[in-house]
Design an enzyme around this catalytic site. Structure first.
Site, short mmCIF file in Angstrom:
data_model
loop_
_atom_site.label_atom_id
_atom_site.label_comp_id
_atom_site.label_asym_id
_atom_site.label_seq_id
_atom_site.Cartn_x
_atom_site.Cartn_y
_atom_site.Cartn_z
N ARG A 153 0.80 -1.23 0.00
CA ARG A 153 0.00 0.00 0.00
C ARG A 153 0.83 1.28 0.00
O ARG A 153 0.27 2.37 0.02
CB ARG A 153 -0.91 0.01 1.24
CG ARG A 153 -1.93 -1.11 1.27
CD ARG A 153 -2.80 -1.06 2.51
NE ARG A 153 -2.03 -1.29 3.73
CZ ARG A 153 -1.72 -2.50 4.19
NH1 ARG A 153 -2.10 -3.58 3.54
NH2 ARG A 153 -1.02 -2.63 5.30
N GLU A 195 6.81 -17.78 6.78
CA GLU A 195 6.65 -16.80 7.86
C GLU A 195 7.18 -17.41 9.15
O GLU A 195 6.65 -18.43 9.62
CB GLU A 195 5.19 -16.36 8.02
CG GLU A 195 4.74 -15.47 6.86
CD GLU A 195 3.40 -14.81 7.08
OE1 GLU A 195 3.12 -13.81 6.39
OE2 GLU A 195 2.63 -15.29 7.95
N ASP A 202 3.96 -20.23 8.88
CA ASP A 202 2.68 -20.05 8.17
C ASP A 202 3.01 -19.76 6.70
O ASP A 202 3.19 -18.61 6.30
CB ASP A 202 1.90 -18.90 8.80
CG ASP A 202 0.45 -18.91 8.39
OD1 ASP A 202 -0.12 -20.00 8.21
OD2 ASP A 202 -0.14 -17.82 8.25
N TYR A 204 -6.67 -10.25 -1.09
CA TYR A 204 -6.75 -9.84 0.32
C TYR A 204 -7.66 -8.65 0.58
O TYR A 204 -8.07 -8.43 1.73
CB TYR A 204 -5.35 -9.59 0.88
CG TYR A 204 -4.81 -8.20 0.67
CD1 TYR A 204 -4.73 -7.28 1.72
CD2 TYR A 204 -4.37 -7.80 -0.59
CE1 TYR A 204 -4.23 -6.01 1.53
CE2 TYR A 204 -3.85 -6.53 -0.78
CZ TYR A 204 -3.78 -5.63 0.26
OH TYR A 204 -3.28 -4.38 0.07
N LYS A 227 -3.27 -18.34 2.51
CA LYS A 227 -2.73 -18.83 3.78
C LYS A 227 -3.25 -20.21 4.15
O LYS A 227 -2.92 -20.73 5.22
CB LYS A 227 -3.12 -17.86 4.90
CG LYS A 227 -2.58 -16.45 4.74
CD LYS A 227 -1.11 -16.39 5.07
CE LYS A 227 -0.67 -14.94 5.17
NZ LYS A 227 0.66 -14.83 5.78
N THR A 253 0.29 -24.87 7.38
CA THR A 253 0.98 -24.24 8.50
C THR A 253 1.76 -25.33 9.20
O THR A 253 1.16 -26.30 9.69
CB THR A 253 0.00 -23.57 9.47
OG1 THR A 253 -0.76 -22.58 8.78
CG2 THR A 253 0.73 -22.94 10.64
N THR A 278 4.59 -12.92 11.87
CA THR A 278 5.98 -13.02 11.45
C THR A 278 6.89 -12.22 12.37
O THR A 278 6.62 -11.06 12.68
CB THR A 278 6.14 -12.51 10.01
OG1 THR A 278 5.25 -13.25 9.17
CG2 THR A 278 7.56 -12.68 9.51
#
Length: 401
Positions: free
Chosen positions: A135, A190, A224, A235, A244, A248, A335
């Site tokens: 962003r 992560e 992850d 997202y 995601k 994991t 993370t």
């Protein structure tokens, strides 16, 4: 606290991850036997099911189960009593007939039945770096980030134990003329610590930070895995979903709060005061060196105490709506990243979104390739001993188009 010496000689080495000070819990099996609960000591595993059957321990038969959930549900009083009893049995003058299995001969299994999985976003360094990539730096952190732990509910069904291969996902990616269906091209790790919840809470009732801390049974290493290109397309507005859900990975051993107690540490400096329901009476983080490697090459190293929110704060916030927690819930820390590129817990940060490749065993890399193995590590250094978490590793398999 100094090393507590054991009659298990391998537990007394200064570089041993599993001294008597540690005693992490897991689930293991050996040839011809069903999975049961165990505790790591040096290069051996205490067979807790056999020890209980022999009358050396009392856990109501919970240790014969193939997961630790039944033992965790007995509560903190039982956790403390069993840990004290194990420490006495394994001390230098302890019970030398305790049933042990060589770790080298054992298969390690998922230590808990994961009830629910929630992942947080609690490193300011990581949140800013990733937010800036997605962003821009001016909008990197949303305004609420320094006021409350940000998280999302993930998939308990895709939590797997260390050593389980992870398949590269297919997904919708942003193409030149709209979405395209393709294998993930920006697969990432992560580096996280997972908090294992060992007590229930009641729907409609909030849990304080102090109560939340008392509910945490222990901690595991957690990776992850993240499909960054899938994430970038999906997202907004609701956050990660399929990006995601691919897997994991958690470590085989749960390190208890009691083992980490000497290593309590304050976290990152606050930007602003937190609301009272998130206030901590004592430091909620730990002085833990953490890091990760790619195909055996060390890539990053930092400390868990860079985090902005503790697991107890995350758990308290999770219940702030009255959401009930259950034995076996897993909370990912988010993370763990320090401020420098070689302290980051994800390739997305380390390579600046793929713009700055890194060298791995002589090859230029931006993201994870098929066949790559990612391995996490964590340890706390005491006086003549260390508290280790054991391996948390996974290898990437090719996508299935």
């Amino acid at each position: 606290m100094a090393l507590i010496r054991s009659w298990v000689d391998s537990a007394n080495r200064a570089d041993c991850p599993f001294p008597l000070n540690n005693l992490p819990y897991g689930v293991f099996s050996v040839a011809g036997a069903a999975p049961r609960c165990g505790a790591a000591i040096g290069t051996m595993i205490v067979d807790l099911a056999d020890a209980e059957a022999c009358g050396l321990l009392d856990a109501g038969g919970a240790f014969a189960q193939p997961r630790l959930n039944e033992f965790m549900a007995l509560g903190r009083g039982k956790w403390d009593a069993v840990r004290a009893r194990l420490t006495a049995l394994l001390a230098e003058d302890g019970h030398r007939d305790l049933p042990l299995a060589p770790m080298a001969d054992a298969t390690l299994h998922l230590p808990i039945r994961v009830t629910e999985y929630t992942d947080f976003y609690a490193s300011r360094n990581h949140a800013f770096n990733v937010g800036a990539l997605f962003r821009g730096p001016e909008n990197a952190l949303p305004p609420q980030w320094t006021h409350m732990p940000i998280g999302y509910n993930g998939r308990a069904s895709s939590v797997v134990v260390s050593g389980t291969p992870i398949r590269r996902p297919m997904g919708q990616l942003k193409g030149e003329n709209g979405p395209e269906w393709a294998p993930c091209r920006r697969l990432d790790l992560e580096l996280e610590l997972g908090a294992v919840v060992g007590a229930d809470s009641t729907m409609g009732e909030r849990v304080s930070v102090d109560q939340a801390e008392d509910m945490i049974f222990g901690y595991v290493l957690l990776n992850d895995w993240s499909a960054r290109d899938v994430q970038a397309w999906e997202y907004q507005p609701l956050g990660p979903f399929q990006s995601k859900a691919l897997g994991t990975t958690i470590g085989s051993w749960i390190v208890t709060q009691a083992a980490l107690e000497p290593f309590r540490s304050p976290g990152a400096n606050r930007v602003n005061p937190l609301l009272p329901y998130l206030a901590e009476k004592r430091p909620g983080l730990y002085d833990l060196t953490v890091g990760w490697s790619l195909n055996g090459q060390a890539m990053a190293r930092t400390n868990y105490n860079v985090m902005y929110y503790s697991s107890a704060q995350q758990l308290a916030h999770h219940t702030s709506s009255g959401c009930p927690m259950r034995v076996g819930d897993l909370l990912g820390s988010g993370t763990i990243s320090g401020p420098a590129p070689d302290q980051t817990g994800a390739l997305l940060e380390m390579t600046g979104g793929g713009r700055n490749p890194v060298m791995v065993n002589g090859e230029s890399r931006t993201f994870i390739q098929d066949g790559d193995e990612i391995a996490l590590f964590a340890q706390a250094q005491g006086d003549g001993y260390r508290i280790g978490f054991g391996p948390c590793a996974g290898t990437i398999l090719p996508a299935q188009p």
